[in-house]
Write a protein that holds these residues in place. Structure first.
Motif, PDB file in Angstrom:
ATOM      1  N   ASP A 143       0.821  -1.214   0.000  1.00 53.24           N
ATOM      2  CA  ASP A 143       0.000   0.000   0.000  1.00 53.24           C
ATOM      3  C   ASP A 143       0.857   1.267   0.000  1.00 53.24           C
ATOM      4  OD1 ASP A 143      -2.444  -1.369   0.021  1.00 53.24           O
ATOM      5  OD2 ASP A 143      -2.612  -1.313   2.215  1.00 53.24           O
ATOM      6  N   LEU A 144       2.074   1.168   0.545  1.00 48.73           N
ATOM      7  CA  LEU A 144       2.964   2.330   0.575  1.00 48.73           C
ATOM      8  C   LEU A 144       3.255   2.869  -0.826  1.00 48.73           C
ATOM      9  CD1 LEU A 144       5.576   1.167   3.248  1.00 48.73           C
ATOM     10  CD2 LEU A 144       3.840   2.961   3.516  1.00 48.73           C
ATOM     11  N   ARG A 145       3.122   2.021  -1.830  1.00 49.04           N
ATOM     12  CA  ARG A 145       3.397   2.445  -3.214  1.00 49.04           C
ATOM     13  C   ARG A 145       2.288   3.333  -3.783  1.00 49.04           C
ATOM     14  NH1 ARG A 145       7.742  -0.518  -4.701  1.00 49.04           N
ATOM     15  NH2 ARG A 145       7.999  -2.567  -3.748  1.00 49.04           N
ATOM     16  N   GLU A 146       1.077   3.248  -3.217  1.00 52.09           N
ATOM     17  CA  GLU A 146      -0.086   3.891  -3.847  1.00 52.09           C
ATOM     18  C   GLU A 146      -0.795   4.953  -3.003  1.00 52.09           C
ATOM     19  OE1 GLU A 146      -0.815   3.273  -6.993  1.00 52.09           O
ATOM     20  OE2 GLU A 146       0.772   1.766  -7.107  1.00 52.09           O
ATOM     21  N   ILE A 147      -0.804   4.796  -1.693  1.00 53.10           N
ATOM     22  CA  ILE A 147      -1.598   5.715  -0.876  1.00 53.10           C
ATOM     23  C   ILE A 147      -1.007   7.129  -0.918  1.00 53.10           C
ATOM     24  CG2 ILE A 147      -2.564   3.917   0.617  1.00 53.10           C
ATOM     25  CD1 ILE A 147      -0.463   4.578   2.676  1.00 53.10           C
ATOM     26  N   PRO A 148      -1.834   8.139  -0.707  1.00 50.86           N
ATOM     27  CA  PRO A 148      -1.335   9.514  -0.796  1.00 50.86           C
ATOM     28  C   PRO A 148      -0.362   9.844   0.335  1.00 50.86           C
ATOM     29  CG  PRO A 148      -3.696   9.481  -0.230  1.00 50.86           C
ATOM     30  CD  PRO A 148      -3.277   8.072  -0.459  1.00 50.86           C
TER      31      PRO A 148
ATOM     32  N   ALA B 241       3.676  12.325   0.913  1.00 52.13           N
ATOM     33  CA  ALA B 241       4.789  13.047   0.301  1.00 52.13           C
ATOM     34  C   ALA B 241       5.692  12.023  -0.387  1.00 52.13           C
ATOM     35  CB  ALA B 241       5.565  13.819   1.363  1.00 52.13           C
ATOM     36  N   GLU B 242       6.169  12.351  -1.579  1.00 57.87           N
ATOM     37  CA  GLU B 242       6.958  11.389  -2.346  1.00 57.87           C
ATOM     38  C   GLU B 242       8.259  11.012  -1.651  1.00 57.87           C
ATOM     39  OE1 GLU B 242       5.993   9.509  -4.915  1.00 57.87           O
ATOM     40  OE2 GLU B 242       4.065  10.456  -4.559  1.00 57.87           O
ATOM     41  N   GLY B 243       8.860  11.923  -0.917  1.00 59.75           N
ATOM     42  CA  GLY B 243      10.055  11.585  -0.143  1.00 59.75           C
ATOM     43  C   GLY B 243       9.741  10.574   0.945  1.00 59.75           C
TER      44      GLY B 243
ATOM     45  N   ASN C 130      11.443   6.843   1.511  1.00 64.10           N
ATOM     46  CA  ASN C 130      12.126   6.363   2.723  1.00 64.10           C
ATOM     47  C   ASN C 130      11.347   5.279   3.455  1.00 64.10           C
ATOM     48  OD1 ASN C 130      10.647   7.546   5.012  1.00 64.10           O
ATOM     49  ND2 ASN C 130      11.551   9.500   4.477  1.00 64.10           N
ATOM     50  N   LEU C 131      10.017   5.306   3.430  1.00 67.28           N
ATOM     51  CA  LEU C 131       9.253   4.260   4.118  1.00 67.28           C
ATOM     52  C   LEU C 131       9.330   2.927   3.367  1.00 67.28           C
ATOM     53  CD1 LEU C 131       6.136   6.254   5.365  1.00 67.28           C
ATOM     54  CD2 LEU C 131       8.250   5.690   6.605  1.00 67.28           C
TER      55      LEU C 131
ATOM     56  N   GLN D  29       4.397  23.814  -1.633  1.00 63.60           N
ATOM     57  CA  GLN D  29       3.175  23.008  -1.646  1.00 63.60           C
ATOM     58  C   GLN D  29       3.498  21.516  -1.505  1.00 63.60           C
ATOM     59  OE1 GLN D  29       3.826  25.397  -4.211  1.00 63.60           O
ATOM     60  NE2 GLN D  29       2.787  26.853  -2.867  1.00 63.60           N
ATOM     61  N   PHE D  30       4.737  21.203  -1.153  1.00 64.30           N
ATOM     62  CA  PHE D  30       5.229  19.835  -0.954  1.00 64.30           C
ATOM     63  C   PHE D  30       5.167  18.982  -2.221  1.00 64.30           C
ATOM     64  CE2 PHE D  30       4.986  21.166   3.380  1.00 64.30           C
ATOM     65  CZ  PHE D  30       6.095  20.571   3.940  1.00 64.30           C
ATOM     66  N   GLU D  31       5.389  19.609  -3.359  1.00 65.26           N
ATOM     67  CA  GLU D  31       5.598  18.865  -4.599  1.00 65.26           C
ATOM     68  C   GLU D  31       7.087  18.573  -4.677  1.00 65.26           C
ATOM     69  OE1 GLU D  31       4.157  21.757  -7.341  1.00 65.26           O
ATOM     70  OE2 GLU D  31       2.065  21.241  -6.975  1.00 65.26           O
ATOM     71  N   LEU D  32       7.457  17.323  -4.926  1.00 64.73           N
ATOM     72  CA  LEU D  32       8.858  16.929  -4.969  1.00 64.73           C
ATOM     73  C   LEU D  32       9.543  17.540  -6.182  1.00 64.73           C
ATOM     74  CD1 LEU D  32      11.038  15.162  -3.579  1.00 64.73           C
ATOM     75  CD2 LEU D  32      10.387  13.344  -5.171  1.00 64.73           C
ATOM     76  N   ILE D  33      10.641  18.253  -5.935  1.00 68.41           N
ATOM     77  CA  ILE D  33      11.459  18.825  -7.004  1.00 68.41           C
ATOM     78  C   ILE D  33      12.553  17.829  -7.380  1.00 68.41           C
ATOM     79  CG2 ILE D  33      13.063  20.667  -7.633  1.00 68.41           C
ATOM     80  CD1 ILE D  33      11.553  22.435  -5.521  1.00 68.41           C
ATOM     81  N   SER D  34      13.241  17.301  -6.361  1.00 67.49           N
ATOM     82  CA  SER D  34      14.331  16.358  -6.628  1.00 67.49           C
ATOM     83  C   SER D  34      14.605  15.532  -5.381  1.00 67.49           C
ATOM     84  CB  SER D  34      15.605  17.095  -7.054  1.00 67.49           C
ATOM     85  OG  SER D  34      16.149  17.804  -5.948  1.00 67.49           O
ATOM     86  N   GLU D  35      15.232  14.383  -5.613  1.00 66.54           N
ATOM     87  CA  GLU D  35      15.718  13.569  -4.505  1.00 66.54           C
ATOM     88  C   GLU D  35      17.066  12.998  -4.886  1.00 66.54           C
ATOM     89  OE1 GLU D  35      12.591  10.592  -3.955  1.00 66.54           O
ATOM     90  OE2 GLU D  35      13.818   9.137  -5.005  1.00 66.54           O
ATOM     91  N   THR D  36      17.940  12.949  -3.888  1.00 69.50           N
ATOM     92  CA  THR D  36      19.257  12.334  -4.037  1.00 69.50           C
ATOM     93  C   THR D  36      19.366  11.311  -2.928  1.00 69.50           C
ATOM     94  OG1 THR D  36      20.139  14.438  -4.846  1.00 69.50           O
ATOM     95  CG2 THR D  36      21.746  12.771  -4.139  1.00 69.50           C
TER      96      THR D  36
END
Length: 155
Positions: A108-113, A115-117, A121-122, A141-148
């Motif tokens: 479910d972690l793949r689909e439920i609403p 934050a993408e970060g 991590n979860l 607005q907590f839209e993911l710009i980038s992740e490293t």
């Protein structure tokens, strides 16, 4: 810089998540560290306060820098320490002022609403050995710009 600790409890192939009322997003229970508190103490205290349960077999799984940006300007920054627990003692609250608690499958972690970060991590915490480190950049607005992301596994 704010320091946040959260804790993902895994039991019987499911994870205990908190659905926050503001956005309806799901999170692992957690919150702000208090002055003089270790990250471990903060994760357990916040988890117990938000769930009414005690986590078992607690381990650190990730350390993350979270940046909130307005254009190129960093307007907020915090550190997130993500822990896992293998099992809990007690019966979780159903709902608190923090939101609604419930058990969900790891898938479910793949689909439920959320934050993408948090999703990154979860999922790592639930499915992988070792540690994960990373930096997440978000808009206000907590839209993911980038992740490293980096990972390490002790041999």
């Amino acid at each position: 810089m704010q320091r946040i600790a959260n804790l993902l409890a895994i039991q019987d192939g499911k994870v205990l998540l908190l659905q926050k009322p503001r956005r309806g997003w799901f999170v692992a229970p957690g919150g702000k560290m208090e002055i003089g508190e270790s990250i471990y103490e903060a994760a357990i205290r916040e988890f117990e306060e938000e769930t009414n349960t005690t986590p078992k077999n607690v381990h650190l799984k990730g350390i993350y820098t979270m940046l909130i940006k307005r254009g190129d300007e960093v307007v907020d920054e915090w550190m997130l320490y993500t822990f896992i627990a293998h099992g809990i003692e007690g019966t979780p609250f159903e709902e608190t002022r923090e939101g609604k608690l419930g058990w969900y499958t790891i898938e479910d972690l793949r689909e439920i609403p959320m934050a993408e970060g948090d999703r990154t991590n979860l999922l790592f915490a639930a499915l992988n050995k070792g540690m994960q480190y990373g930096t997440f950049e978000y808009t206000e607005q907590f839209e993911l710009i980038s992740e490293t992301i980096q990972t390490s596994i002790e041999q």
